[in-house]
Structure formats: C-alpha cells, structure tokens
Design an enzyme around this catalytic site. Structure first.
Site, short mmCIF file in Angstrom:
data_model
loop_
_atom_site.label_atom_id
_atom_site.label_comp_id
_atom_site.label_asym_id
_atom_site.label_seq_id
_atom_site.Cartn_x
_atom_site.Cartn_y
_atom_site.Cartn_z
N CYS A 97 54.68 31.58 74.99
CA CYS A 97 55.91 31.67 74.20
C CYS A 97 56.92 30.58 74.54
O CYS A 97 57.92 30.41 73.84
CB CYS A 97 56.53 33.05 74.38
SG CYS A 97 55.41 34.40 73.99
N HIS B 164 63.49 32.87 72.21
CA HIS B 164 62.17 33.33 71.78
C HIS B 164 62.30 34.73 71.19
O HIS B 164 62.96 35.60 71.77
CB HIS B 164 61.22 33.34 72.98
CG HIS B 164 59.97 34.12 72.77
ND1 HIS B 164 59.20 34.00 71.64
CD2 HIS B 164 59.37 35.08 73.54
CE1 HIS B 164 58.17 34.82 71.73
NE2 HIS B 164 58.25 35.48 72.87
N ASN C 71 56.84 39.05 67.02
CA ASN C 71 56.70 38.06 68.09
C ASN C 71 55.56 37.12 67.73
O ASN C 71 54.40 37.50 67.71
CB ASN C 71 56.40 38.78 69.41
CG ASN C 71 56.23 37.84 70.59
OD1 ASN C 71 56.03 36.65 70.43
ND2 ASN C 71 56.31 38.38 71.79
#
Length: 334
Positions: free
Chosen positions: A122, A259, A290
């Site tokens: 990420c 993020h 996500n």
C-alpha cells in the site's frame, strides 16, 4: 578525478497529470454478506466502506493500467512517446516475469522506455513517485509514468470475516516531469520488517504448488488491531516528519490524501495530526474500498475531478501497509 559528466536533469520534478480507472462492476456490502456472518452496519462502522469495485476477467492489471495511463497522459498533455520510464506498483500481477510494466509501455505506445515493477504494498505509489522524481532530476528520463494497480479481489478470502469486505480493484496513474520549482517534497519512507506477519499472503506460492484441487487459493490476511494501532500512531508521526521535511506545517496544507485503508484510520490520523478544518481529506475508501497501491492516485483523481481539490493545492500523501512499509511526502497537485 571522475571523468563522468554531471547529469542534465531538471532541478525539480512535479506531478503533471493524473488518471484513474475503476472496474465497471460495483459491489455493495450485501454481496459480501453472502459469504460472511456480518451486517452492513458492522462493515460500515468498522471500515467506512459501502461499496467497492471488482474487476471482470477482461479488466486485467494491464488493461486497467492502460486506461488509467491514457487519462494521466491526456491530463498532463504528454504523448506516450515522451515517456522515458514506466514504474508499476502492484502485488496482484501473478506473472513473476516479465514485469507488467513492459506490456503496459507497449500497449500505450510509449516506444522503448525503461519499465519495471515494484512490490511495496500500500506504500507502493509513494515508492514509485520517489523513484520517478529521482529519474527526472537525475536526467535518466524527462517524463515518468507511475502506476498503482491492483486486482485484490483475486487475493481476497470471501469467507474471512476480518478482510472479506476490505479490498477492491482499480488503477491510478500519474505523469511526473520537470519543474522549475519544488513540487514533490522529500520522502519519509522506511520499513519495519519485524512486523511483517501482521499483513501477509496466507500461503507462499511454492507451498501452494502441488496442493490438492479445491484447497483455498492464497489470500491476504492481517491482524486488524495491530495494523490499526500501527497506522494511527506510528504513521501520524511519519506524516508529521514529511511536513517537517517539506518545511511546512499542517496549516499550510490544502489536502490530505492518506492510503485508503479504513475510514477509522483516516479519521484518527486527521485527529492525531490536528489538521485544520480547511484541509480537504480524501475519503475515497467509502466507495472504492482498499485498493492498496492504487488507492492514493485514485483518491487524488477523484478529488480533482469533483472539484474538492484544485490544481496547485498543497497535499500531504502517505501510504502504509504490508512489509510493514511506508512512504509520505508533500506534493503540489497537478
């Protein structure tokens, strides 16, 4: 004395354009509830996620990247032939070799640029952005295409109550090029390998080979509470270090693009950083989920497209995830 001539790069680099691609299939929480014992209310309260996008067989890692790249190039006003390097961050391209970056470069008509993949979870977009800045300033490439792309639906265990609702698919891309003034700040990045077990693939590929038919495909698993505590407390410190490195304070910010892991993490970071009310905060996770390396450029693209942020705004971006790895920097939005 060295005989090597000094590099003829740009004194600075900036993001010139951004593009995103979200798969056409929108998946509400109700679909997730078909395989786990939970509720829409529980998922929303724990993560803030209402819907996410899942890719079709045709929406491959390369195909989504090509779509996002085309938009980024158009936004930057740069032709594919001007791209000197293509950097792709992904954990869901299942060919060990060749790098998917080479296929993407060819499909967008970029000629023969340097092209390579990186695996930084990420935080991958931040890693790619930092490498692109270095290439432009050093002179190895005038323009660099940075792509974050994931098909995490391929790595999701739909029976895992802790993670089944988290992940989505998509691609985000930016073009990085020369600038006459600082527009990408110093990167604060690093890793904490002693915490690598908190987010991981359940079964390594070599252990999966030869398994009997019907056994579960490898998936992403995580220790939710440990990740939450690390992200909120440790990553807020990293974000502050990035502000300090850029020579600004939270009051100087216009936009915060963390993020898109979890709405609770985002809101807690905003509180810990004591961001002023005028700072626009990306909360793309609600409708995108996500998407790992794709989450920051996708959130950036949506903020600009909706007018929630504008060209020239000062933004703090921070990615963090499996490794555990992280990268934070301050940028001027394209």
């Amino acid at each position: 004395m060295s005989k090597i001539k000094p590099a003829k790069g740009s004194p600075y680099a900036r993001i010139l354009g951004v593009g995103g691609y979200r798969p056409t299939r929108v998946v509400p929480n109700e679909v997730i509830l078909e395989t786990i014992d939970s509720s829409d209310e529980w998922i929303r309260s724990r993560s803030g996620i209402a819907t996410r996008h899942w890719a079709s067989p045709e929406e491959t890692v390369a195909a989504m990247s090509v779509e996002a790249s085309g938009k980024a190039l158009a936004d930057a006003g740069i032709s594919p032939e001007q791209i000197g390097a293509v950097i792709v961050s992904t954990v869901s391209h299942f060919k060990q070799t060749p790098a998917v970056a080479t296929e993407i470069a060819d499909r967008i008509g970029a000629g023969k640029p340097a092209a390579f993949d990186i695996s930084a979870g990420c935080a991958g977009f931040g890693y790619g952005l930092t490498l692109a800045k270095g290439l432009v300033v050093e002179g190895s490439a005038e323009y660099v295409l940075v792509i974050g792309v994931e098909r995490l639906s391929d790595l999701t265990d739909l029976e895992d109550r802790a993670t089944a609702f988290l992940f989505g698919d998509g691609a985000g891309a930016v073009v990085v090029g020369p600038s006459k003034e600082p527009a990408i700040g110093p990167t604060v990045w690093g890793s904490e390998g002693d915490k690598s077990e908190t987010i991981k693939q359940t079964v390594p590929w070599d252990q999966y080979l030869g398994r009997e038919a019907g056994e579960k495909f490898p998936a992403i698993t995580q220790e939710g509470q440990a990740v939450f505590r690390w992200a909120v407390f440790e990553m807020a410190k990293v974000a502050q270090q990035a502000l300090d490195a850029a020579g600004i304070t939270a009051d100087d910010l216009d936009v915060f693009i963390p993020h898109q892991a979890n709405m609770r993490i985002i809101d807690s970071m905003v509180k810990t950083l004591k961001l002023p009310e005028h700072v626009t905060v990306a909360r793309d996770v609600e409708n995108t989920g996500n998407t790992s390396a794709a989450s920051i450029p996708l959130a950036m693209e949506r903020l600009l497209a909706t007018g929630a942020a504008k060209s020239g705004d000062t933004a703090l971006v921070i990615g963090f995830g499996a490794g555990l790895v992280y990268a934070a920097t301050v940028v001027t939005l394209p």
